[in-house]
Design a protein around this motif. Structure first.
Motif, PDB file in Angstrom:
ATOM      1  N   ALA A 123     -12.276  21.942  15.492  1.00  0.00           N
ATOM      2  CA  ALA A 123     -13.685  22.145  15.824  1.00  0.00           C
ATOM      3  C   ALA A 123     -13.826  22.660  17.249  1.00  0.00           C
ATOM      4  O   ALA A 123     -14.630  23.557  17.526  1.00  0.00           O
ATOM      5  CB  ALA A 123     -14.466  20.850  15.634  1.00  0.00           C
ATOM      6  N   ASN A 124     -13.052  22.109  18.162  1.00  0.00           N
ATOM      7  CA  ASN A 124     -13.102  22.565  19.554  1.00  0.00           C
ATOM      8  C   ASN A 124     -12.617  24.018  19.681  1.00  0.00           C
ATOM      9  O   ASN A 124     -13.187  24.790  20.442  1.00  0.00           O
ATOM     10  CB  ASN A 124     -12.271  21.652  20.453  1.00  0.00           C
ATOM     11  CG  ASN A 124     -12.920  20.304  20.663  1.00  0.00           C
ATOM     12  OD1 ASN A 124     -14.132  20.156  20.499  1.00  0.00           O
ATOM     13  ND2 ASN A 124     -12.116  19.310  21.013  1.00  0.00           N
ATOM     14  N   LYS A 160     -15.368  26.230  18.426  1.00  0.00           N
ATOM     15  CA  LYS A 160     -16.460  26.246  19.410  1.00  0.00           C
ATOM     16  C   LYS A 160     -16.115  27.168  20.578  1.00  0.00           C
ATOM     17  O   LYS A 160     -16.943  27.959  21.028  1.00  0.00           O
ATOM     18  CB  LYS A 160     -16.716  24.818  19.903  1.00  0.00           C
ATOM     19  CG  LYS A 160     -17.804  24.705  20.932  1.00  0.00           C
ATOM     20  CD  LYS A 160     -17.962  23.261  21.389  1.00  0.00           C
ATOM     21  CE  LYS A 160     -18.948  23.159  22.525  1.00  0.00           C
ATOM     22  NZ  LYS A 160     -19.015  21.805  23.068  1.00  0.00           N
ATOM     23  N   ASN A 161     -14.874  27.089  21.046  1.00  0.00           N
ATOM     24  CA  ASN A 161     -14.442  27.937  22.156  1.00  0.00           C
ATOM     25  C   ASN A 161     -14.447  29.410  21.766  1.00  0.00           C
ATOM     26  O   ASN A 161     -14.822  30.265  22.564  1.00  0.00           O
ATOM     27  CB  ASN A 161     -13.053  27.516  22.644  1.00  0.00           C
ATOM     28  CG  ASN A 161     -13.068  26.169  23.342  1.00  0.00           C
ATOM     29  OD1 ASN A 161     -14.112  25.732  23.824  1.00  0.00           O
ATOM     30  ND2 ASN A 161     -11.924  25.515  23.396  1.00  0.00           N
ATOM     31  N   ILE A 182     -16.366  30.812  19.551  1.00  0.00           N
ATOM     32  CA  ILE A 182     -17.777  31.230  19.480  1.00  0.00           C
ATOM     33  C   ILE A 182     -18.329  31.458  20.872  1.00  0.00           C
ATOM     34  O   ILE A 182     -19.013  32.452  21.144  1.00  0.00           O
ATOM     35  CB  ILE A 182     -18.615  30.194  18.695  1.00  0.00           C
ATOM     36  CG1 ILE A 182     -18.212  30.203  17.226  1.00  0.00           C
ATOM     37  CG2 ILE A 182     -20.091  30.457  18.867  1.00  0.00           C
ATOM     38  CD1 ILE A 182     -18.813  29.089  16.414  1.00  0.00           C
ATOM     39  N   GLU A 183     -18.026  30.552  21.804  1.00  0.00           N
ATOM     40  CA  GLU A 183     -18.506  30.710  23.186  1.00  0.00           C
ATOM     41  C   GLU A 183     -17.932  31.954  23.836  1.00  0.00           C
ATOM     42  O   GLU A 183     -18.641  32.684  24.536  1.00  0.00           O
ATOM     43  CB  GLU A 183     -18.168  29.464  23.998  1.00  0.00           C
ATOM     44  CG  GLU A 183     -18.980  28.239  23.633  1.00  0.00           C
ATOM     45  CD  GLU A 183     -18.536  26.986  24.383  1.00  0.00           C
ATOM     46  OE1 GLU A 183     -17.511  27.028  25.095  1.00  0.00           O
ATOM     47  OE2 GLU A 183     -19.221  25.957  24.231  1.00  0.00           O
TER      48      GLU A 183
END
Length: 79
Positions: free
Chosen positions: A66-67, A70-71, A73-74
């Motif tokens: 998940a992290n 998320k990274n 996507i960022e």
């Protein structure tokens, strides 16, 4: 309802029979029963701990994925 009642009565009967047999056995036989119960308890605790460890590992892997997502996507939105 009748089957549940019969099952409970059968279980109570078996428990009473086991208790009576245990009380009538020799001290050596009683110790053997205690040892078997302690061994089973230890095995059950070990199994539970192993299961908990595996669940924690899976949860950690999911969190890592998940992290990472998320990274990514960022980074995509900033770049």
């Amino acid at each position: 309802m009748g089957n549940k009642t019969n099952g409970v009565l059968a279980l109570l009967g078996l428990g009473a029979l086991a208790y009576w047999k245990y009380k009538k056995s020799t001290p050596e036989e009683q110790q053997a029963v205690k040892d078997k119960i302690n061994t089973a308890k230890g095995n059950l605790n070990k199994f539970g701990n192993d299961l908990k460890d595996k669940a924690n590992n899976v949860a950690s892997q999911v969190q890592d994925k998940a992290n990472e997502a998320k990274n990514k996507i960022e980074d995509a939105t900033q770049g």
